[in-house]
Design a protein around this motif. Structure first.
Motif, PDB file in Angstrom:
ATOM      1  N   UNK A  27      11.303  -0.911  -2.061  1.00 12.28           N
ATOM      2  CA  UNK A  27      11.234  -1.042  -0.640  1.00 12.28           C
ATOM      3  C   UNK A  27      10.058  -1.405  -0.314  1.00 12.28           C
ATOM      4  N   UNK A  28       9.976  -2.460   0.521  1.00 16.63           N
ATOM      5  CA  UNK A  28       8.609  -2.965   0.951  1.00 16.63           C
ATOM      6  C   UNK A  28       8.123  -2.327   2.139  1.00 16.63           C
ATOM      7  N   UNK A  29       6.863  -2.570   2.553  1.00 20.82           N
ATOM      8  CA  UNK A  29       6.250  -2.090   3.860  1.00 20.82           C
ATOM      9  C   UNK A  29       6.799  -2.759   5.080  1.00 20.82           C
ATOM     10  N   UNK A  30       7.344  -2.238   5.786  1.00 15.65           N
ATOM     11  CA  UNK A  30       7.810  -2.554   7.313  1.00 15.65           C
ATOM     12  C   UNK A  30       6.995  -3.477   7.631  1.00 15.65           C
ATOM     13  N   UNK A  31       7.457  -4.605   8.128  1.00 22.93           N
ATOM     14  CA  UNK A  31       6.921  -5.575   9.032  1.00 22.93           C
ATOM     15  C   UNK A  31       5.875  -6.599   8.025  1.00 22.93           C
ATOM     16  N   UNK A  32       6.113  -6.372   6.743  1.00 17.96           N
ATOM     17  CA  UNK A  32       5.220  -7.136   6.002  1.00 17.96           C
ATOM     18  C   UNK A  32       5.287  -8.601   5.927  1.00 17.96           C
ATOM     19  N   UNK A  33       6.662  -9.053   6.430  1.00 17.63           N
ATOM     20  CA  UNK A  33       6.854 -10.423   6.428  1.00 17.63           C
ATOM     21  C   UNK A  33       6.095 -11.212   7.510  1.00 17.63           C
ATOM     22  N   UNK A  34       5.584 -10.414   8.552  1.00 21.31           N
ATOM     23  CA  UNK A  34       4.615 -11.135   9.419  1.00 21.31           C
ATOM     24  C   UNK A  34       3.369 -11.292   9.119  1.00 21.31           C
ATOM     25  N   UNK A  35       2.963 -10.856   7.900  1.00 20.32           N
ATOM     26  CA  UNK A  35       1.332 -10.856   7.741  1.00 20.32           C
ATOM     27  C   UNK A  35       0.860 -12.217   7.764  1.00 20.32           C
ATOM     28  N   UNK A  36       1.551 -13.194   7.131  1.00 20.87           N
ATOM     29  CA  UNK A  36       1.017 -14.464   7.264  1.00 20.87           C
ATOM     30  C   UNK A  36       1.046 -15.006   8.494  1.00 20.87           C
ATOM     31  N   UNK A  72      -0.587   0.321  -0.374  1.00 20.39           N
ATOM     32  CA  UNK A  72       0.054  -0.256  -1.380  1.00 20.39           C
ATOM     33  C   UNK A  72       0.271   0.574  -2.255  1.00 20.39           C
ATOM     34  N   UNK A  73       1.256   0.699  -3.208  1.00 25.02           N
ATOM     35  CA  UNK A  73       1.893   1.594  -4.196  1.00 25.02           C
ATOM     36  C   UNK A  73       1.116   1.370  -5.411  1.00 25.02           C
ATOM     37  N   UNK A  74       0.839   2.385  -6.102  1.00 17.14           N
ATOM     38  CA  UNK A  74       0.081   2.327  -7.304  1.00 17.14           C
ATOM     39  C   UNK A  74       0.266   3.733  -8.045  1.00 17.14           C
ATOM     40  N   UNK A  75       0.064   3.909  -9.500  1.00 17.23           N
ATOM     41  CA  UNK A  75       0.190   5.106 -10.129  1.00 17.23           C
ATOM     42  C   UNK A  75       1.724   4.972 -10.796  1.00 17.23           C
ATOM     43  N   UNK A  76       2.190   5.945 -11.515  1.00 17.20           N
ATOM     44  CA  UNK A  76       3.383   6.104 -12.060  1.00 17.20           C
ATOM     45  C   UNK A  76       4.335   6.329 -11.021  1.00 17.20           C
ATOM     46  N   UNK A  77       5.445   5.529 -10.963  1.00 18.16           N
ATOM     47  CA  UNK A  77       6.683   5.599  -9.934  1.00 18.16           C
ATOM     48  C   UNK A  77       6.159   5.362  -8.553  1.00 18.16           C
ATOM     49  N   UNK A  78       4.897   4.446  -8.406  1.00 22.02           N
ATOM     50  CA  UNK A  78       4.268   4.015  -7.023  1.00 22.02           C
ATOM     51  C   UNK A  78       4.236   5.530  -6.287  1.00 22.02           C
ATOM     52  N   UNK A  79       3.721   6.513  -7.185  1.00 19.16           N
ATOM     53  CA  UNK A  79       3.622   7.830  -6.187  1.00 19.16           C
ATOM     54  C   UNK A  79       2.065   8.054  -5.712  1.00 19.16           C
ATOM     55  N   UNK A  80       1.222   7.016  -5.869  1.00 22.04           N
ATOM     56  CA  UNK A  80       0.126   7.078  -5.320  1.00 22.04           C
ATOM     57  C   UNK A  80       0.158   5.780  -4.123  1.00 22.04           C
ATOM     58  N   UNK A 121      12.518   8.055  -8.092  1.00 20.78           N
ATOM     59  CA  UNK A 121      12.693   7.264  -6.887  1.00 20.78           C
ATOM     60  C   UNK A 121      11.973   7.755  -5.773  1.00 20.78           C
ATOM     61  N   UNK A 122      12.370   9.106  -5.638  1.00 18.91           N
ATOM     62  CA  UNK A 122      11.838   9.854  -4.243  1.00 18.91           C
ATOM     63  C   UNK A 122      10.204  10.252  -4.477  1.00 18.91           C
ATOM     64  N   UNK A 123       9.775   9.878  -5.495  1.00 21.22           N
ATOM     65  CA  UNK A 123       8.062  10.273  -5.913  1.00 21.22           C
ATOM     66  C   UNK A 123       7.390   8.957  -5.167  1.00 21.22           C
ATOM     67  N   UNK A 124       8.266   7.929  -4.591  1.00 20.22           N
ATOM     68  CA  UNK A 124       7.452   7.037  -4.066  1.00 20.22           C
ATOM     69  C   UNK A 124       6.737   7.166  -3.011  1.00 20.22           C
ATOM     70  N   UNK A 125       5.362   7.059  -2.714  1.00 22.05           N
ATOM     71  CA  UNK A 125       4.508   7.111  -1.518  1.00 22.05           C
ATOM     72  C   UNK A 125       5.070   6.451  -0.349  1.00 22.05           C
ATOM     73  N   UNK A 126       4.620   6.901   0.583  1.00 18.67           N
ATOM     74  CA  UNK A 126       5.380   6.292   2.076  1.00 18.67           C
ATOM     75  C   UNK A 126       4.162   5.005   2.300  1.00 18.67           C
ATOM     76  N   UNK A 127       4.641   4.045   2.175  1.00 18.69           N
ATOM     77  CA  UNK A 127       3.918   2.568   2.441  1.00 18.69           C
ATOM     78  C   UNK A 127       3.814   2.192   3.766  1.00 18.69           C
TER      79      UNK A 127
END
Length: 591
Positions: A79-88, A292-300, A389-395
């Motif tokens: 899952x991507x960060x909400x509203x990341x599509x307007x960054x550009x 932004x996600x980092x670490x095992x399973x994007x848990x950081x 999957x549920x270990x993913x940090x809130x982006x």
């Protein structure tokens, strides 16, 4: 067989499989059991008369559901960060396009406040302070709500952080308080600017106390400032607000606190204390950090710094030369580092580690020859994948914040020509501020100025003057004797003033103001007053939209709309298209 080719285990398996299946007359595959009444092969093992129930049989033979679950879990993890599509679009300064994209996209579950905050910042930074009020007030209500996620903490630990309502990190909350105040100041409500700045300081004091941070500041001279926070932007805006309210002693206390904590801003404090200004620019530059996600399973959840930090001052000039230099009042990169709160990090690490163990153990059991072990293995494997999957940090992040802020007090009555602001010669380091106006009656006007990351004052089209005329432009514009929707360069609100301008040039004779307004209605164009107060507008007609609501002078939106060239209007109604063609033919015959 001696003397012949030895048959491998794989070839034997293929032979058994071929012998075990045939097709009936309709082409359907028929599976034949071997002599022992079993069909071997991993999860396909099934014994006749073994007493297996229906659900076990489905589990042992149903590869497709298992694969489907695995795919779904993989998608959840991506899952991507909400509203990341307007960054550009935000990066290049197309805040109108970004705002329209947010307006068109419904908020996802639990992201209502993030949508409102994104919309509020985009609207204010693009030059629409009055139209930003409704989303700003919704954001303010969320910020002031204590215990917003009190009943969701357990679910966030066991399941995923996305079950929580977004409220932002402490640094985002403090900055949003300032935006609420700036929006109010921009429409003249300085008392609310004062209250919002104090709320930001109070929030940071509470957060510092919760984590044991103690600052030894001297008591303020008049006893008004009790906050220990070093958020200079809040103190400075509170000082300016207090001055407008006649609370000079309180303003002095805030300025003293800034001098104590940020000696480099002493000159700015002196300028504010002298009250020799009628306009305050809040200049936004760069793009702030996002999670932004980092670490095992994007848990950081680490911070992605999209614009570098530095200590450069902003230089302000007019046509005659330099007007002043002012230090940076807030670096969002540093502020975000200092004011983050991630209490669920240890829970995410635990879920990631436990999920890896369960998934590994499940994979081993699935490969065994025991049916019961295979069933347990599938369960462990799925449970492990779900935990990972549920270990993913809130982006979720407020990705439209700038990287830095400057506060620039100006005396417009002492300036000449267009104002330019600059911290250097690179892209995104300078811009022009066209059309600035001061308020009458000695009142101070606050203007938020967003500098696009690809802007440069020397490359700006603003030097050539406005290309289009509107309700808030002062210069004469060639071709502005006809509405833009009819082939001209005027986007004034249809009414007596605009119509008299057109008729003075010999166009639209015999028309009334109602006739002109009805023409816009037929095109589906939203006029000022058509929507309720405080509602963000859609895309302007000059940018291909259907809104005629203009931004305030001196803002990014004002410069982008009126000082840049746009394509011709494309009518939707037959009447407007026909009338535009008729007027074009007449204009071509005029010497």
């Amino acid at each position: 067989m001696r003397g012949g080719r030895r048959t491998s285990r794989k070839e034997s398996a293929r032979t058994i499989a071929a012998d075990s299946m045939s097709r009936d007359r309709k082409g359907a595959v028929v599976v034949h059991r071997n002599a022992k009444g079993s069909l071997r092969g991993g999860l396909g093992r099934w014994r006749q008369g073994s007493g297996e129930t229906g659900w076990k049989r489905a589990l042992l033979t149903g590869w497709k559901p298992v694969l489907l679950v695995m795919v779904v879990l993989a998608l959840v993890g991506c899952a991507s960060r909400p509203y990341a599509q307007i960054d550009r679009t935000v990066w290049v300064g197309q805040l109108g396009q970004a705002r329209a994209a947010v307006l068109e996209e419904p908020a996802k579950k639990n992201d209502d406040a993030l949508r409102e905050a994104t919309l509020a910042v985009l609207t204010l930074s693009d030059g629409y302070p009055a139209q930003a009020e409704v989303p700003m007030q919704r954001v303010y209500e969320v910020l002031r709500t204590r215990g917003l996620n009190a009943n969701k903490e357990a679910a966030a630990k066991v399941l995923n952080e996305s079950v929580k309502l977004w409220k932002g990190e402490p640094y985002e909350q403090a900055i949003l308080y300032l935006y609420v105040g700036m929006q109010q100041a921009a429409v003249g409500a300085w008392d609310n600017m004062r209250a919002s700045a104090n709320s930001a300081l109070e929030l940071l004091d509470e957060f510092d106390k919760a984590r044991g941070v103690v600052r030894e500041n001297e008591p303020s001279e008049h006893g008004y400032v009790v906050s220990q926070s070093d958020l200079a932007a809040a103190h400075l805006l509170a000082a300016i607000a207090n001055q407008q309210l006649g609370r000079d002693d309180e303003a002095s206390d805030h300025l003293s606190r800034v001098r104590e904590q940020r000696p480099g801003l002493a000159e700015l404090c002196d300028r504010i204390a002298g009250k020799d200004f009628d306009t305050v620019l809040v200049v936004e530059m760069g793009l702030g950090p996002v999670r932004e996600p980092s670490g095992s399973d994007a848990s950081e959840a680490t911070l992605d710094y999209r614009w570098p930090s530095d200590e450069r001052e902003i230089v302000v000039r007019d046509a005659r030369g330099e007007l002043g230099r002012f230090g940076r009042v807030l670096d969002v990169n540093n502020f975000a580092d200092a004011y983050r709160w991630d209490v669920l990090a240890q829970w995410r690490r635990f879920k990631s580690g436990a999920g890896s163990v369960m998934a590994g153990a499940g994979a081993v059991l699935v490969l065994s020859d025991d049916d019961e072990a295979q069933i347990a293995g599938v369960g462990l494997l799925l449970a492990g994948l779900l935990s990972k999957a549920n270990a993913r940090a809130d982006m979720r992040s407020l990705g439209v914040l700038p990287q830095r802020y400057y506060i620039v007090p100006l005396k417009l009555s002492k300036t000449t020509g267009t104002i330019a602001v600059s911290i250097g010669g690179g892209m995104g380091e300078s811009a022009l501020v066209p059309g600035l106006r001061r308020l009458e009656g000695g009142k101070v006007r606050l203007v938020v100025v967003r500098v696009p990351c690809e802007a440069r004052a020397g490359d700006s089209d603003t030097w050539a003057g406005p290309r289009y005329a509107g309700d808030k432009t002062d210069e004469d514009v060639p071709g502005a004797d006809l509405p833009y929707i009819l082939g001209g360069r005027c986007v004034m609100t249809p009414g007596p003033e605009a119509l008299s301008k057109y008729q003075a040039a010999g166009w639209l004779e015999g028309w009334t103001s109602n006739d002109l307004r009805e023409l816009y209605r037929e095109e589906g164009i939203v006029l000022p007053g058509d929507v309720g107060p405080g509602i963000p507008p859609g895309l302007h007609v000059l940018e291909g939209g259907r809104s005629l609501i203009s931004p305030e002078p001196g803002t990014l939106g004002f410069g982008r709309l009126f000082f840049k060239e746009h394509g011709a209007f494309r009518p939707r109604s037959e009447r407007v298209a026909r009338l535009a063609e008729e007027l074009k033919a007449k204009r071509e015959t005029v010497p």
